[in-house]
Design a protein around this motif. Sequence first.
Motif, PDB file in Angstrom:
ATOM      1  N   TRP A 191     -22.052  11.720 -21.347  1.00  0.00           N
ATOM      2  CA  TRP A 191     -22.866  12.854 -21.775  1.00  0.00           C
ATOM      3  C   TRP A 191     -22.284  14.135 -21.205  1.00  0.00           C
ATOM      4  N   ASN A 193     -22.880  18.710 -21.129  1.00  0.00           N
ATOM      5  CA  ASN A 193     -23.578  19.948 -21.515  1.00  0.00           C
ATOM      6  C   ASN A 193     -22.582  21.088 -21.440  1.00  0.00           C
ATOM      7  N   ARG A 195     -22.660  25.531 -21.891  1.00  0.00           N
ATOM      8  CA  ARG A 195     -23.576  26.650 -22.089  1.00  0.00           C
ATOM      9  C   ARG A 195     -22.900  27.974 -21.780  1.00  0.00           C
ATOM     10  N   ARG A 197     -23.938  31.619 -20.703  1.00  0.00           N
ATOM     11  CA  ARG A 197     -25.102  32.337 -20.192  1.00  0.00           C
ATOM     12  C   ARG A 197     -25.051  33.803 -20.608  1.00  0.00           C
ATOM     13  N   CYS A 205     -21.809  20.447 -17.408  1.00  0.00           N
ATOM     14  CA  CYS A 205     -21.632  19.233 -16.616  1.00  0.00           C
ATOM     15  C   CYS A 205     -21.110  18.156 -17.556  1.00  0.00           C
ATOM     16  N   PRO A 247     -31.028  24.944 -32.226  1.00  0.00           N
ATOM     17  CA  PRO A 247     -31.545  25.878 -33.222  1.00  0.00           C
ATOM     18  C   PRO A 247     -30.723  25.816 -34.494  1.00  0.00           C
ATOM     19  N   GLY A 248     -31.409  25.733 -35.607  1.00  0.00           N
ATOM     20  CA  GLY A 248     -30.722  25.725 -36.872  1.00  0.00           C
ATOM     21  C   GLY A 248     -30.129  24.381 -37.217  1.00  0.00           C
ATOM     22  N   HIS A 249     -30.263  23.401 -36.345  1.00  0.00           N
ATOM     23  CA  HIS A 249     -29.764  22.044 -36.594  1.00  0.00           C
ATOM     24  C   HIS A 249     -28.276  22.046 -36.917  1.00  0.00           C
ATOM     25  N   HIS A 254     -23.568  27.789 -31.003  1.00  0.00           N
ATOM     26  CA  HIS A 254     -24.794  28.118 -30.300  1.00  0.00           C
ATOM     27  C   HIS A 254     -24.475  28.622 -28.904  1.00  0.00           C
ATOM     28  N   ASP A 255     -25.524  28.965 -28.189  1.00  0.00           N
ATOM     29  CA  ASP A 255     -25.346  29.352 -26.804  1.00  0.00           C
ATOM     30  C   ASP A 255     -25.237  28.133 -25.896  1.00  0.00           C
ATOM     31  N   ALA A 256     -25.609  26.980 -26.416  1.00  0.00           N
ATOM     32  CA  ALA A 256     -25.530  25.771 -25.600  1.00  0.00           C
ATOM     33  C   ALA A 256     -25.410  24.563 -26.506  1.00  0.00           C
ATOM     34  N   ASP A 258     -25.271  20.043 -26.131  1.00  0.00           N
ATOM     35  CA  ASP A 258     -25.032  18.843 -25.335  1.00  0.00           C
ATOM     36  C   ASP A 258     -24.637  17.712 -26.249  1.00  0.00           C
ATOM     37  N   ARG A 260     -21.417  14.305 -26.587  1.00  0.00           N
ATOM     38  CA  ARG A 260     -20.371  13.506 -25.958  1.00  0.00           C
ATOM     39  C   ARG A 260     -18.972  14.002 -26.260  1.00  0.00           C
ATOM     40  N   GLU A 286     -24.978  22.550 -12.271  1.00  0.00           N
ATOM     41  CA  GLU A 286     -24.446  23.840 -12.694  1.00  0.00           C
ATOM     42  C   GLU A 286     -24.850  24.933 -11.704  1.00  0.00           C
TER      43      GLU A 286
END
Lengths: 765, 765
Positions: A191, A193, A195, A197, A205, A247-249, A254-256, A258, A260, A286
């Motif tokens: 997994w 993530n 992002r 900021r 991570c 957001p928006g699927h 995006h801004d973030a 998560d 693999r 983080e």
Amino acid sequence: MSKLLRNVRFLISLMALAGGIATAADHAADVDPRIGTGGDGHTFPGATVPFGMIQLSPDTAMPDFKHGYKWAAGYQYGDSSILGFSHTHFSGSGHSDLGDVLVMPLAGAVKLDPGDAAVPGSGYRSRFSHASEVVQAGYYAVTLADSGVRAELTAGRRIGWHRYTFPAGQPAHLLLDLRPSIYDYPGKVLWSNLRVRTDGSVTGCRLTNGWAPGRTLCFAMRFSQPMTSRTLYDRDTDAPYKGFKGPGHQSEDHDAQDGRALEGVFDFGTLSKPLVVKVAISTVSEAGALANLDADGAGWDFDARRQQAHRAWSDALADVDVDAPAVARTQFYTALYHALLSPTLSMDVNGQYRGPDHQVHTAKGFDFYSTWSLWDVYRAQQPLMVLLHPDKSTDFVRSLLAARAASPFGILPVWAYGGLETWCMIGYHAVPVIADAYLKGVRGFDANEALQAMVASASYGPYGDLADYMKLGYVPIDREPEGASKTLEYAYDDWTIAQMATAMGKRDVAATFGKRAGNWRNAWDAKTGYMRARLANGAFREPFDPAVAGYGSDYTEGNAFQYSWYVPQDVPGLIEAMGGKKQFVDKLDGVFDAKVDPAHFKHVEDITGLIGWYAHGNEPSHHLAYLYDYAGAPEKTQQRLKQIMDSQYAARPDGLAGNDDLGQMSAWYVFTALGFYPVTPASDVYAIGRPFVAKAVLHLAGDKTFTITAAPFDALHPYVGEITLNGQPLTTPFLHHRDLIDGGELHFRMIAAPAGAATQASLAR
Amino acid sequence: MSKLLRNVRFLISLMALAGGIATAADHAADVDPRIGTGGDGHTFPGATVPFGMIQLSPDTAMPDFKHGYKWAAGYQYGDSSILGFSHTHFSGSGHSDLGDVLVMPLAGAVKLDPGDAAVPGSGYRSRFSHASEVVQAGYYAVTLADSGVRAELTAGRRIGWHRYTFPAGQPAHLLLDLRPSIYDYPGKVLWSNLRVRTDGSVTGCRLTNGWAPGRTLCFAMRFSQPMTSRTLYDRDTDAPYKGFKGPGHQSEDHDAQDGRALEGVFDFGTLSKPLVVKVAISTVSEAGALANLDADGAGWDFDARRQQAHRAWSDALADVDVDAPAVARTQFYTALYHALLSPTLSMDVNGQYRGPDHQVHTAKGFDFYSTWSLWDVYRAQQPLMVLLHPDKSTDFVRSLLAARAASPFGILPVWAYGGLETWCMIGYHAVPVIADAYLKGVRGFDANEALQAMVASASYGPYGDLADYMKLGYVPIDREPEGASKTLEYAYDDWTIAQMATAMGKRDVAATFGKRAGNWRNAWDAKTGYMRARLANGAFREPFDPAVAGYGSDYTEGNAFQYSWYVPQDVPGLIEAMGGKKQFVDKLDGVFDAKVDPAHFKHVEDITGLIGWYAHGNEPSHHLAYLYDYAGAPEKTQQRLKQIMDSQYAARPDGLAGNDDLGQMSAWYVFTALGFYPVTPASDVYAIGRPFVAKAVLHLAGDKTFTITAAPFDALHPYVGEITLNGQPLTTPFLHHRDLIDGGELHFRMIAAPAGAATQASLAR
């Protein structure tokens, strides 16, 4: 060396650096990190500081499992293209992982996959030429031929610093690929993530299922110039059930994110000055990485950071002043540099670290270090730290004890990194590391807690069949692989417990483990004259062939010729078992002088650096040359050492005969070059060989100085005629730790041919 | 009710419980958690406390993805065997996850796999009979027929309590299976740890890739009697590269394991008394779970814990005293019980919680709650909390703001649980939750921060195509699915921002969002008379069929018949758009009276509870019956409410017509039974229907009492003749929040048939 002297020395180094001139005192300038990056050395060329958390280095491997062993440090000198620059690397390991937070600068077009090394331009991977590389202690630079980007790297303790100079007029991008690892394979990233900021920091991570399963590695990254745009990608096309992706699927921009298979591309437009990137890592979170970046990473002055890294190396290497020609200096200081790379810091600025229970703990009053290749480093690398950096040893011991306190099994680390455990190799060799430190006067840890941890580690039945070992006095090969090696190494580790218990006045423990120290005799087969594995019924396993090595054999990365010498705690006992000094010496000669086809070991990749059956490329052989000392034949020790030094080390990328193993191979070089070696850590005795430098000055704790000289020092005088310690002739080829740390002078009178039998006998008495 | 009165009331309840007698005051005894566990209610029968972190409940689903929708709470009343008891469940959700930390008691033989429900005895799954179940608020018991084990469950806020009585003479085991989840599928468990500590505590974590991807859930478990032995298993046979698995390189029987398929079997020998097991969970760490267990879980007195849970329910339900026959009491208090289950506590005793950035944060001065089904609960469940538990609403709002502060996108939660975000459903309905609370006087949070969070959530372009919505005034269907629903719901949410901004004196914000509140008109197609989606070019999308529903249509879980009424912020405007009150009422009647084949919606599983096109099983219909009030036809509101109450709710397991949706369906029941409903949260207005209980007393904040009475209250008098508030006749069928919280009395004079047109007109004026 006094602090004042050291600072003066540093000023001189700095002035030398500024002027581009290396003086003898600026030992950092003597380091060539390319040594070991070819062949099977498995070192990395990139930027790091002593025991630092960051090893920022180029990776040349393809991200797949086929590019395994030879790419254990991510980089092979023979490769012609670079995948990217990642922030974590082992130095010289035989197995691998890491390569975290891989970044690659791109000019112009963006490519999202590395492509095929065999097809230049097929991905973001770029060709490079060694001619464009600058490889120094704490600094690495290369020009990426495909994009024309000049890449420079340096490092702090917790931060990797990058400076990228893009070709004029080309849009500048930085690619972050969270997918690849060293020793990669599908599914390794469990997994992750990623992002961006609001202040432009990029954090993330990832959790990987690697050598240490379930390892968390977080990072925080900042740029010296603002992004003009950025895209985050989830490249996973194989998720059985992805759910909503934000957001928006959508799966990008995006801004973030998560997932693999995450990537980020950060765009900077056309830049008029180089882009500086700073990256902190954390095994915790983080937030931890951001705090590390805030605390240790102010500003954007790459050159100042490069100077800091250089200074860190100049300081660390200043403990030994060696007078030698340039090539020998390079070999010596590169070896010392390699010996100062691990264990590595594994703790955030707030003291938090990840333990072997995968949980977060907080260090109080010490720095937590991990990356423990204990089967290797207990032999010479850790004893070298006890000699040169006893203050660091305190932290190392406390780190081992903290790891044990967080162990689900209540035992000390075996092969740990990032705070986690891999259970790689055999024995409980954190035990001799602690015992050696304690018996040589390292303090600042709780000795009772330490002894308790050592006893617990030696008594935990499920580990390596200690249950049977404690019952039978040996590890039965029909219940546990590599029973002979395990029996021998357990017995030695047990002896070190007895030594420490004795020193602490714990008679019960000393008696128990003193008895267990004799278990090596249960592996000794007088009939064949080799150490062997027994079955649970007491009989030796048949059939037996002393040449058979590796998994399935009685031994760990070795055979009977190599492993039958493993009784460091009782060499006189071994000599007696083997029938006396003459038989012992003849048998040892037989090991070195055998005619062996290297193809014999092609199935055991770690056994390299052969001289007969002697394998300098792997640790079980490391004390062998010094064993002649114990049998009245020090001239043979001297001869074999020269043979090894001449054939197994060179100031070339392929100049290490085997894996550096987190500095053990290099620490062997350092000790041997100085003229002595800790055959038996946790005793205070060093076996004396011969120096390979004309003069060495050790600057030890308490402003003590120990000087080693050899004369005449030339190729015509390879043997030792007489050794004097503070002017008094030594009657045996052994030195005590106390002799060193009190300061003094050791002089070797070198001679052309072995001295007469009388002198030898006297030295060996 | 004063604290004193409440305590007296509680003492009475306790005495009643002890004596086995339920008095009218002990409303917890009126709860039947079986309601909704059959059909599509998706509630769970197990033990929990109000807003508790633990929902300890039996799971009957097979652990596979096929057993999805109908098993969203893990349990279906029609099933005949139990997989085990797990600690986390959603109440009434339409999508699902959870089922964490599944345990199963075993007597005699141990089976490691659940087996096939169709083949009894093929695994650890056990048959059971409903006759053996005891299902109460805070307590669940069942006899596992295959093993004869009596299982009892109760819960604290952070701890699940189990008591297992094993058949005499049989060896007792407890199986812990970290593999299964609700809504399971291969690969869902990304990583997990399991550990037996030296004090016998069992701890672990697992990371799952479920509805909220990358979710960490940790636990700590203790037993009232010592284990005699235990075995930990890694059942993974499909690891591409497992590495070393721990001491001895074995895959079972260690003190700790990590991997993707872990189980533990804990053996207790033959027990002479029941085994009590207590389990705490944490979204943060094992240490957090242990601390939760230490802080809240002293001792082994299961009965005392059961009493505590009962008391928690008696206390929470004591806010409303309803006089009604037993069945109606059961329906009412079970509905109120269901409305008090979420959001759920998601914070350790030290204040730490996991946020939507997957990082750990610390709550200061409030409790952090998650499990936010916001598209549902903003309608009635959260307004009910504002009315009955304004103190809790403060924490709920602070939790929403804390989640926003930790959001990588800087926006409020959409559908969150365990602190993480799923992005499920549409709109930004945390906004009306906060606005409703603020405008109804809830304080204790930073209103400026809240307004800023609301504006940010309504302005984040990538979310649900807000970018186009802000530009065009509607969500274009050629760029974003379900554009009509999104346009309508965004416009309402915007109106609630304007309301709050007005109350705070922020004129700019009020003007901007007041304007956006009118965007519902951009979805209104006067030609067809329905709300529809437009293309980016401004034209409505063709072809158009008002019956077409669900994904791919213009609507979210609905069609034009259902969604065209969604203008809660401007019902008069909608009436005018539809051509006036008569046309409006006729059109609304057309919705209820249409002949619709339920098979029409078989592809949209959430659309259930049909009365014509009206779908009480799904939220977009929930305000429809009350809209007649606004068009001068309150008698039709009264008639439709009776039709809905009679057909859509029953005191049976299948007594909920659709997903309870974290209490929204039940909150509708509670409000409607009391006689009014918040058609427009964030206004202070309630539309009045008719009560479905003869008398209800609300014990409100500040010791205020609001009493609702209806007479004559019988089946012969289903209509309202006159409503008096504190003795004064109401001239319109609306009530203000202030009227309620000041205390007072609302009386309904019930009549047999709709009053004359004159009366109706007067009520509707």
